[in-house]
Design a protein around this motif. Structure first.
Motif, mmCIF file in Angstrom:
data_model
loop_
_atom_site.group_PDB
_atom_site.id
_atom_site.type_symbol
_atom_site.label_atom_id
_atom_site.label_comp_id
_atom_site.label_asym_id
_atom_site.label_seq_id
_atom_site.Cartn_x
_atom_site.Cartn_y
_atom_site.Cartn_z
ATOM 1 N N PHE A 1 0.856 -1.185 0.000
ATOM 2 C CA PHE A 1 0.000 0.000 0.000
ATOM 3 C C PHE A 1 0.891 1.234 0.000
ATOM 4 O O PHE A 1 1.647 1.462 0.940
ATOM 5 C CB PHE A 1 -0.930 -0.006 1.217
ATOM 6 N N VAL A 2 0.820 2.014 -1.075
ATOM 7 C CA VAL A 2 1.707 3.183 -1.182
ATOM 8 C C VAL A 2 0.928 4.478 -1.010
ATOM 9 O O VAL A 2 -0.247 4.567 -1.376
ATOM 10 C CB VAL A 2 2.463 3.210 -2.538
ATOM 11 N N VAL A 3 1.609 5.460 -0.437
ATOM 12 C CA VAL A 3 1.035 6.803 -0.286
ATOM 13 C C VAL A 3 2.125 7.835 -0.558
ATOM 14 O O VAL A 3 3.311 7.520 -0.546
ATOM 15 C CB VAL A 3 0.463 7.067 1.135
ATOM 16 N N GLY A 4 1.693 9.066 -0.747
ATOM 17 C CA GLY A 4 2.616 10.184 -0.937
ATOM 18 C C GLY A 4 2.732 10.583 -2.395
ATOM 19 O O GLY A 4 2.327 9.833 -3.293
ATOM 20 N N TYR A 5 3.238 11.763 -2.633
ATOM 21 C CA TYR A 5 3.458 12.291 -3.979
ATOM 22 C C TYR A 5 2.168 12.152 -4.814
ATOM 23 O O TYR A 5 2.171 11.668 -5.929
ATOM 24 C CB TYR A 5 4.642 11.569 -4.641
ATOM 25 N N GLY A 6 1.067 12.554 -4.210
ATOM 26 C CA GLY A 6 -0.219 12.538 -4.907
ATOM 27 C C GLY A 6 -1.115 11.374 -4.539
ATOM 28 O O GLY A 6 -2.332 11.433 -4.730
ATOM 29 N N ILE A 7 -0.527 10.304 -4.006
ATOM 30 C CA ILE A 7 -1.302 9.093 -3.720
ATOM 31 C C ILE A 7 -1.784 9.130 -2.269
ATOM 32 O O ILE A 7 -1.003 9.438 -1.360
ATOM 33 C CB ILE A 7 -0.452 7.833 -3.981
ATOM 34 N N ASP A 8 -3.059 8.778 -2.088
ATOM 35 C CA ASP A 8 -3.680 8.951 -0.757
ATOM 36 C C ASP A 8 -4.000 7.635 -0.067
ATOM 37 O O ASP A 8 -4.044 6.571 -0.679
ATOM 38 C CB ASP A 8 -4.988 9.734 -0.897
ATOM 39 N N TYR A 9 -4.251 7.768 1.212
ATOM 40 C CA TYR A 9 -4.936 6.732 1.978
ATOM 41 C C TYR A 9 -6.076 7.444 2.693
ATOM 42 O O TYR A 9 -5.811 8.336 3.519
ATOM 43 C CB TYR A 9 -4.004 6.062 2.995
ATOM 44 N N ALA A 10 -7.315 7.123 2.316
ATOM 45 C CA ALA A 10 -8.493 7.791 2.869
ATOM 46 C C ALA A 10 -8.364 9.320 2.760
ATOM 47 O O ALA A 10 -8.719 10.040 3.694
ATOM 48 C CB ALA A 10 -8.714 7.356 4.322
ATOM 49 N N GLY A 11 -7.836 9.772 1.646
ATOM 50 C CA GLY A 11 -7.753 11.220 1.401
ATOM 51 C C GLY A 11 -6.505 11.880 1.945
ATOM 52 O O GLY A 11 -6.189 13.023 1.580
ATOM 53 N N ALA A 12 -5.761 11.186 2.791
ATOM 54 C CA ALA A 12 -4.587 11.803 3.428
ATOM 55 C C ALA A 12 -3.290 11.420 2.714
ATOM 56 O O ALA A 12 -3.270 10.485 1.896
ATOM 57 C CB ALA A 12 -4.518 11.359 4.884
ATOM 58 N N TYR A 13 -2.240 12.122 3.063
ATOM 59 C CA TYR A 13 -0.842 11.847 2.662
ATOM 60 C C TYR A 13 -0.462 12.232 1.228
ATOM 61 O O TYR A 13 0.667 11.987 0.823
ATOM 62 C CB TYR A 13 -0.466 10.366 2.859
ATOM 63 N N ARG A 14 -1.379 12.826 0.478
ATOM 64 C CA ARG A 14 -1.045 13.166 -0.910
ATOM 65 C C ARG A 14 0.093 14.185 -0.969
ATOM 66 O O ARG A 14 0.790 14.294 -1.966
ATOM 67 C CB ARG A 14 -2.267 13.769 -1.631
ATOM 68 N N ASN A 15 0.232 14.977 0.074
ATOM 69 C CA ASN A 15 1.204 16.083 0.089
ATOM 70 C C ASN A 15 2.623 15.652 0.446
ATOM 71 O O ASN A 15 3.547 16.465 0.386
ATOM 72 C CB ASN A 15 0.740 17.152 1.086
ATOM 73 N N LEU A 16 2.844 14.387 0.791
ATOM 74 C CA LEU A 16 4.194 13.960 1.169
ATOM 75 C C LEU A 16 5.107 13.945 -0.063
ATOM 76 O O LEU A 16 4.709 13.444 -1.113
ATOM 77 C CB LEU A 16 4.165 12.564 1.793
ATOM 78 N N PRO A 17 6.334 14.447 0.042
ATOM 79 C CA PRO A 17 7.217 14.486 -1.130
ATOM 80 C C PRO A 17 7.800 13.129 -1.523
ATOM 81 O O PRO A 17 8.154 12.921 -2.675
ATOM 82 C CB PRO A 17 8.333 15.464 -0.704
ATOM 83 N N ASP A 18 7.910 12.204 -0.568
ATOM 84 C CA ASP A 18 8.404 10.844 -0.846
ATOM 85 C C ASP A 18 7.212 9.918 -1.094
ATOM 86 O O ASP A 18 6.083 10.236 -0.727
ATOM 87 C CB ASP A 18 9.152 10.269 0.370
ATOM 88 N N ILE A 19 7.513 8.746 -1.655
ATOM 89 C CA ILE A 19 6.487 7.699 -1.701
ATOM 90 C C ILE A 19 6.798 6.704 -0.590
ATOM 91 O O ILE A 19 7.930 6.212 -0.468
ATOM 92 C CB ILE A 19 6.449 7.020 -3.082
ATOM 93 N N LEU A 20 5.782 6.457 0.249
ATOM 94 C CA LEU A 20 5.958 5.583 1.407
ATOM 95 C C LEU A 20 5.151 4.303 1.232
ATOM 96 O O LEU A 20 4.090 4.309 0.610
ATOM 97 C CB LEU A 20 5.464 6.267 2.681
#
Ligand code: PRP
Length: 178
Positions: free
Chosen positions: A150-169
């Protein structure tokens, strides 16, 4: 509920990859005026970076699509929440996505946009999860292949959150089905 997160792809690697693909696009579309179509909402971040590495006269437009699937699972039945504003007949269209998973969304978009008679239609995805693919779809520009995490960050969300993170986590979830 999330348990933790590890950096899967650091921001510096993402920026380098986007520069590299931007250079390929410059060569491939030299003398042309491509229309970059960002698929809301996840593609916003990568589109903003990619277009600044495209040294051509280009334009952008957006579509937003949703799946009728439950939670994080695609059903393959896609509905258009926002359509393009531009007429794409005779245009060189490049779909820009943050991630391809089952491929059902991209496959639907390809079929739909082809009916509008573009001069060419190609696609870019920053992340691809090949192990999840349900349809065979040719993506011309792929940033990174990632495992089924499950990836988040750099535009990708989890339940609407984390899109603003510069890395992909890679997010560790209490339950993978959440
Ligand atoms: C993601 C991604 C693609 C789709 C890919 O969007 O941006 O549109 O899922 O999945 P598939 O290959 O299984 O069809 P999401 O539904 O998370 O919406 P978002 O871009 O608004 O976050």
């Amino acid at each position: 509920m999330t348990l933790g997160a590890d950096v899967l792809i650091p921001a510096s690697d993402i920026q380098e990859k986007v520069r590299e693909i931007g250079a390929r696009i410059n060569e491939d579309y030299w003398g042309k005026n491509p229309l970059l179509v960002g698929i809301l909402r996840g593609a916003v971040v990568v589109l903003a970076d990619l277009m600044r590495n495209v040294d051509l006269a280009c334009e952008i437009d957006f579509m937003e699509v949703g799946s009728y699937g439950l939670g994080s699972t695609s059903s393959g039945i896609v509905r258009i929440l926002k359509d393009l504003q531009e007429d794409i007949s005779g245009r060189h269209v490049l779909i820009v996505e943050d991630i391809i998973d089952t491929g059902l969304t991209m496959s639907y978009l390809h079929d739909l946009l082809l009916t509008r008679k573009p001069a060419s239609l190609e696609s870019f995805v920053l992340l691809s999860k090949p192990s999840r693919r349900q349809v065979d779809i040719d993506v011309k520009y792929v940033g990174f292949e990632v495992p089924d995490v499950f990836v988040v960050g750099y535009g990708i969300d989890y339940a609407g959150a984390y899109r603003n993170l510069p890395d992909i986590l890679a997010l560790e979830l209490e339950s993978a089905s959440e």
